[in-house]
Design a protein around this motif. Structure first.
Motif, PDB file in Angstrom:
ATOM      1  N   THR A 188     -44.892  28.628 -15.722  1.00  0.00           N
ATOM      2  CA  THR A 188     -43.919  28.148 -16.703  1.00  0.00           C
ATOM      3  C   THR A 188     -43.738  26.641 -16.588  1.00  0.00           C
ATOM      4  OG1 THR A 188     -42.765  30.269 -16.658  1.00  0.00           O
ATOM      5  CG2 THR A 188     -41.571  28.378 -17.563  1.00  0.00           C
ATOM      6  N   ARG A 189     -43.645  26.146 -15.351  1.00  0.00           N
ATOM      7  CA  ARG A 189     -43.520  24.700 -15.155  1.00  0.00           C
ATOM      8  C   ARG A 189     -44.812  23.985 -15.537  1.00  0.00           C
ATOM      9  NH1 ARG A 189     -42.695  21.538  -9.411  1.00  0.00           N
ATOM     10  NH2 ARG A 189     -42.206  19.475 -10.274  1.00  0.00           N
ATOM     11  N   MET A 190     -45.943  24.577 -15.193  1.00  0.00           N
ATOM     12  CA  MET A 190     -47.231  23.970 -15.515  1.00  0.00           C
ATOM     13  C   MET A 190     -47.430  23.858 -17.026  1.00  0.00           C
ATOM     14  SD  MET A 190     -49.995  22.561 -14.452  1.00  0.00           S
ATOM     15  CE  MET A 190     -49.612  22.814 -12.728  1.00  0.00           C
ATOM     16  N   ALA A 191     -46.854  24.803 -17.782  1.00  0.00           N
ATOM     17  CA  ALA A 191     -46.997  24.777 -19.240  1.00  0.00           C
ATOM     18  C   ALA A 191     -46.419  23.507 -19.847  1.00  0.00           C
ATOM     19  CB  ALA A 191     -46.329  26.003 -19.854  1.00  0.00           C
ATOM     20  N   PHE A 192     -45.536  22.819 -19.129  1.00  0.00           N
ATOM     21  CA  PHE A 192     -44.949  21.597 -19.650  1.00  0.00           C
ATOM     22  C   PHE A 192     -45.948  20.438 -19.656  1.00  0.00           C
ATOM     23  CE2 PHE A 192     -41.005  23.877 -19.142  1.00  0.00           C
ATOM     24  CZ  PHE A 192     -40.261  23.425 -20.226  1.00  0.00           C
ATOM     25  N   LEU A 193     -47.126  20.624 -19.046  1.00  0.00           N
ATOM     26  CA  LEU A 193     -48.186  19.627 -19.204  1.00  0.00           C
ATOM     27  C   LEU A 193     -48.561  19.492 -20.673  1.00  0.00           C
ATOM     28  CD1 LEU A 193     -50.684  20.266 -16.255  1.00  0.00           C
ATOM     29  CD2 LEU A 193     -49.112  18.342 -16.534  1.00  0.00           C
ATOM     30  N   THR A 194     -48.668  20.625 -21.384  1.00  0.00           N
ATOM     31  CA  THR A 194     -48.961  20.556 -22.812  1.00  0.00           C
ATOM     32  C   THR A 194     -47.743  20.094 -23.593  1.00  0.00           C
ATOM     33  OG1 THR A 194     -48.392  22.896 -23.177  1.00  0.00           O
ATOM     34  CG2 THR A 194     -50.671  22.387 -22.604  1.00  0.00           C
ATOM     35  N   THR A 195     -46.549  20.470 -23.124  1.00  0.00           N
ATOM     36  CA  THR A 195     -45.328  20.094 -23.835  1.00  0.00           C
ATOM     37  C   THR A 195     -45.148  18.580 -23.886  1.00  0.00           C
ATOM     38  OG1 THR A 195     -44.243  22.168 -23.208  1.00  0.00           O
ATOM     39  CG2 THR A 195     -42.823  20.362 -23.900  1.00  0.00           C
ATOM     40  N   VAL A 196     -45.330  17.892 -22.749  1.00  0.00           N
ATOM     41  CA  VAL A 196     -45.124  16.440 -22.748  1.00  0.00           C
ATOM     42  C   VAL A 196     -46.195  15.743 -23.584  1.00  0.00           C
ATOM     43  CG1 VAL A 196     -43.910  16.400 -20.540  1.00  0.00           C
ATOM     44  CG2 VAL A 196     -46.395  16.097 -20.568  1.00  0.00           C
ATOM     45  N   GLU A 244     -44.774  31.974 -22.671  1.00  0.00           N
ATOM     46  CA  GLU A 244     -44.897  32.400 -21.275  1.00  0.00           C
ATOM     47  C   GLU A 244     -43.618  33.109 -20.820  1.00  0.00           C
ATOM     48  OE1 GLU A 244     -47.222  32.731 -19.321  1.00  0.00           O
ATOM     49  OE2 GLU A 244     -48.763  31.207 -19.582  1.00  0.00           O
ATOM     50  N   SER A 245     -42.468  32.609 -21.242  1.00  0.00           N
ATOM     51  CA  SER A 245     -41.203  33.237 -20.871  1.00  0.00           C
ATOM     52  C   SER A 245     -41.075  34.628 -21.496  1.00  0.00           C
ATOM     53  CB  SER A 245     -40.042  32.348 -21.315  1.00  0.00           C
ATOM     54  OG  SER A 245     -38.795  32.935 -20.998  1.00  0.00           O
ATOM     55  N   LEU A 246     -41.429  34.748 -22.770  1.00  0.00           N
ATOM     56  CA  LEU A 246     -41.391  36.050 -23.441  1.00  0.00           C
ATOM     57  C   LEU A 246     -42.387  37.017 -22.811  1.00  0.00           C
ATOM     58  CD1 LEU A 246     -41.099  34.952 -27.180  1.00  0.00           C
ATOM     59  CD2 LEU A 246     -39.393  36.240 -25.870  1.00  0.00           C
ATOM     60  N   ALA A 247     -43.533  36.505 -22.422  1.00  0.00           N
ATOM     61  CA  ALA A 247     -44.544  37.364 -21.790  1.00  0.00           C
ATOM     62  C   ALA A 247     -44.045  37.904 -20.452  1.00  0.00           C
ATOM     63  CB  ALA A 247     -45.842  36.582 -21.592  1.00  0.00           C
ATOM     64  N   ALA A 248     -43.340  37.057 -19.708  1.00  0.00           N
ATOM     65  CA  ALA A 248     -42.823  37.488 -18.408  1.00  0.00           C
ATOM     66  C   ALA A 248     -41.775  38.590 -18.552  1.00  0.00           C
ATOM     67  CB  ALA A 248     -42.226  36.293 -17.670  1.00  0.00           C
ATOM     68  N   SER A 249     -41.028  38.581 -19.657  1.00  0.00           N
ATOM     69  CA  SER A 249     -39.959  39.571 -19.836  1.00  0.00           C
ATOM     70  C   SER A 249     -40.370  40.765 -20.692  1.00  0.00           C
ATOM     71  CB  SER A 249     -38.724  38.907 -20.456  1.00  0.00           C
ATOM     72  OG  SER A 249     -39.052  38.311 -21.704  1.00  0.00           O
ATOM     73  N   ALA A 263     -42.784  21.633 -32.304  1.00  0.00           N
ATOM     74  CA  ALA A 263     -43.462  22.855 -31.876  1.00  0.00           C
ATOM     75  C   ALA A 263     -43.900  22.797 -30.413  1.00  0.00           C
ATOM     76  CB  ALA A 263     -44.690  23.105 -32.757  1.00  0.00           C
ATOM     77  N   ALA A 264     -43.482  21.749 -29.711  1.00  0.00           N
ATOM     78  CA  ALA A 264     -44.000  21.492 -28.371  1.00  0.00           C
ATOM     79  C   ALA A 264     -43.595  22.537 -27.335  1.00  0.00           C
ATOM     80  CB  ALA A 264     -43.550  20.111 -27.896  1.00  0.00           C
ATOM     81  N   PHE A 265     -42.527  23.271 -27.593  1.00  0.00           N
ATOM     82  CA  PHE A 265     -42.054  24.239 -26.603  1.00  0.00           C
ATOM     83  C   PHE A 265     -42.627  25.635 -26.835  1.00  0.00           C
ATOM     84  CE2 PHE A 265     -38.968  20.823 -26.595  1.00  0.00           C
ATOM     85  CZ  PHE A 265     -38.799  20.587 -25.237  1.00  0.00           C
TER      86      PHE A 265
END
Length: 427
Positions: free
Chosen positions: A51-59, A373-378, A365-367
Motif C-alpha cells: 500500500t505504501r509502495m503504491a504511492f510511488l505511482t501516486t506521486v 489495493e485497499s479494497l483488494a485487501a478487504s 485519479a492519482a489515488f
C-alpha cells in the motif's frame, strides 16, 4: 506546414515530429510501468508495504500537472521545440537515477521529479505532432501516438521478462534501460523544425494585442477547461483502474488473486498491450469518420460486458482474453484523445491547454492504485476491479456525449479570445 487535404503523405519534418512524440510518450510509459511491474519486488527490498509502495505511482501522477503547467506555458511563449528537448533531458536523467536509489525515500523523491518531466512530455509532444500532421488524418495519427503509452507498457513487460526472469538481474537494471529510448527521441527531436501554427499564432497575437490571460479568462474557454479536466479524470481512472493493479492481481495468491507464475502473468500483460495498440490505432482512425465523441462512448460502453471476464475469470486463457478485450476498448477510447484535446484547444494556448487538462485529470485519479489495493485487501481483487472500473466506464461515456468536439478543424486562426467567434462546434 500542414499537407494539403488530398495528400496523405507526411513530409520528413512531419514524420520526425510525430516519431519524436511517439518515442517520447513510449519512454514515459516505459518508465512509469516499470514501477507497476516491479513495485512488489521493490517493496520487498526496501521493507515497505504494498500500500505504501503504491504511492510511488501516486506521486508521479500528482506531479504531472506541474510539469504540464511549467513546460506548457513555456512552449506557448517560445515555441514547442526547445521546451521539449529540455524536458526529455530532464526526465531521462531522473529516470536513470532511479536505478541507484538507496532507499524508498530517495526513490519516492525521484519518482516525484520524474512526474514533472512526464507531465511536460505529452501535452507538448501531442501539440507539436497534431499541429504538423494533415487535419484529415489526425484521428489515425492520434491513435498511433497515444499507443506509445501501450507500447511503453509492452516494452516494460518484455524488458522485465528479459532482465528479471531470463537474466536474473535486479529491478534496478530496468530503470537503467530507460535512458535508451529517451536518447533516441532526443536525437530525432533535435532535427524537428518549430511549429508553423505556433509561429502564425504568435504573429496574430502581436497584431491584435491578444494575451494568454485574455484567452484563458474567456468564459467559454474556462468552462471548456473545467469540463475537460472532469473528462480526463474519468479517462485516467479508466486506464489506471484497468492497468496499474492488474499485474499484481495476476500474480497474487492471496485476496482473490489469480495466482499465476510471474512469467505467465507478464505474458498476459504483453498480450493485453498488443490489444491496446490494436484498439487505439483502429478506433483513433474510425473517429475521423464517426466522430470523436461517438467513438469514445462506443468503446467505453463496450467495456461493460467485458468486466466479468476481465475481473472474475479463474483460468489463464479467460483472463488473457478478458484483459486483451478490455484494453482494446479502453485504449480505443484513449486513441481519440490527442486529436480531441488539441482540436478543442485555442491556438494561443495549445501547449498549455491539452497537457494541463490531461494531467490535472491524472492528478485527481492519482489515488486509484492505493484505493484498489485497499479494497483488494478487504474484499479481494475481483471486487476491487469491478467497483472501480464499472462506474468509470459509464462516466466516460456520459461525460463525452455531454461535451462538444471540433473534428478535423484546421489549426490556425482561433486565438480563443472573447472576440474570437471561431470556437469549437458541436459534434
Amino acid at each position: 506546414m500542414t499537407a494539403p487535404a488530398g495528400d496523405s503523405r507526411l513530409t520528413p519534418d512531419q514524420r520526425s515530429a510525430f516519431l519524436a512524440a511517439l518515442l517520447g510518450w513510449t519512454m514515459d510509459a516505459f518508465d512509469y510501468f516499470v514501477v507497476v511491474l516491479v513495485y512488489a519486488e521493490v517493496a520487498k527490498d526496501f521493507g515497505v508495504s504494498l500500500t505504501r509502495m503504491a504511492f510511488l505511482t501516486t506521486v508521479t501522477l500528482l506531479m504531472r500537472p506541474v510539469g504540464a503547467l511549467i513546460f506548457g506555458l513555456w512552449a506557448d511563449r517560445v515555441g514547442r521545440r526547445i521546451p521539449l528537448i529540455v524536458d526529455v533531458c530532464f526526465y531521462s536523467t531522473v529516470g536513470f537515477l532511479c536505478a541507484f536509489a538507496p532507499n524508498f525515500t530517495v526513490l519516492l523523491v525521484l519518482r516525484l521529479l520524474y512526474g514533472i518531466g512526464m507531465g511536460g512530455e505529452w501535452g507538448l509532444g501531442a501539440a507539436l505532432a497534431m499541429e504538423k500532421v494533415p487535419a484529415h488524418r489526425r484521428g489515425f495519427f492520434s491513435g498511433v501516438l497515444q499507443q506509445g503509452y501501450s507500447l511503453g507498457y509492452l516494452l516494460a513487460a518484455l524488458a522485465s521478462l528479459l532482465v528479471t526472469d531470463v537474466l536474473g538481474l535486479s529491478w534496478r537494471w530496468l530503470f537503467a534501460l530507460s535512458i535508451i529510448p529517451a536518447l533516441i527521441s532526443l536525437i530525432i527531436r533535435s532535427r524537428v523544425r518549430e511549429s508553423e501554427v505556433w509561429r502564425e499564432t504568435r504573429t496574430r497575437m502581436a497584431s491584435t494585442n491578444a494575451s494568454f490571460r485574455d484567452v484563458l479568462l474567456n468564459p467559454a474557454v474556462l468552462r471548456r477547461f473545467g469540463y475537460l479536466i472532469l473528462l480526463m479524470t474519468a479517462f485516467n481512472w479508466m486506464s489506471h483502474g484497468t492497468q496499474d493493479v492488474y499485474p499484481t492481481f495476476l500474480k497474487a495468491h492471496e485476496d482473490g488473486g489469480a495466482g499465476l507464475a510471474t512469467a505467465t502473468a507478464t505474458w498476459v500483460v504483453v498480450g493485453y498491450n498488443i490489444g491496446a495498440t490494436i484498439g487505439g490505432v483502429t478506433f483513433g482512425a474510425l473517429s475521423s469518420r464517426f466522430g470523436r465523441r461517438y467513438t469514445i462512448a462506443f468503446c467505453a460502453l463496450l467495456g461493460l460486458p467485458i468486466v466479468p471476464l476481465f475481473a472474475w475469470s479463474s483460468t489463464v486463457g479467460w483472463l488473457a482474453l478478458g484483459a486483451f478485450l478490455m484494453q482494446v476498448v479502453v485504449q480505443g477510447a484513449w486513441g481519440v484523445i490527442p486529436a480531441h484535446l488539441t482540436e478543442m484547444s485555442p491556438d494561443t494556448i495549445r501547449g498549455f491547454y491539452p497537457g494541463v487538462t490531461y494531467q490535472l485529470g491524472n492528478c485527481l485519479a492519482a489515488f486509484n492504485l492505493p484505493i484498489q489495493e485497499s479494497l483488494a485487501a478487504s474484499h479481494g481483487y475481483p471486487f476491487a476491479l469491478t467497483v472501480t472500473v464499472v462506474p468509470v466506464l459509464i462516466a466516460v461515456a456520459a461525460l463525452t456525449l455531454l461535451g462538444k468536439e471540433a473534428r478535423g478543424i484546421e489549426f490556425g486562426g482561433r486565438l480563443g479570445t472573447a472576440q474570437d467567434s471561431a470556437t469549437a462546434r458541436a459534434g
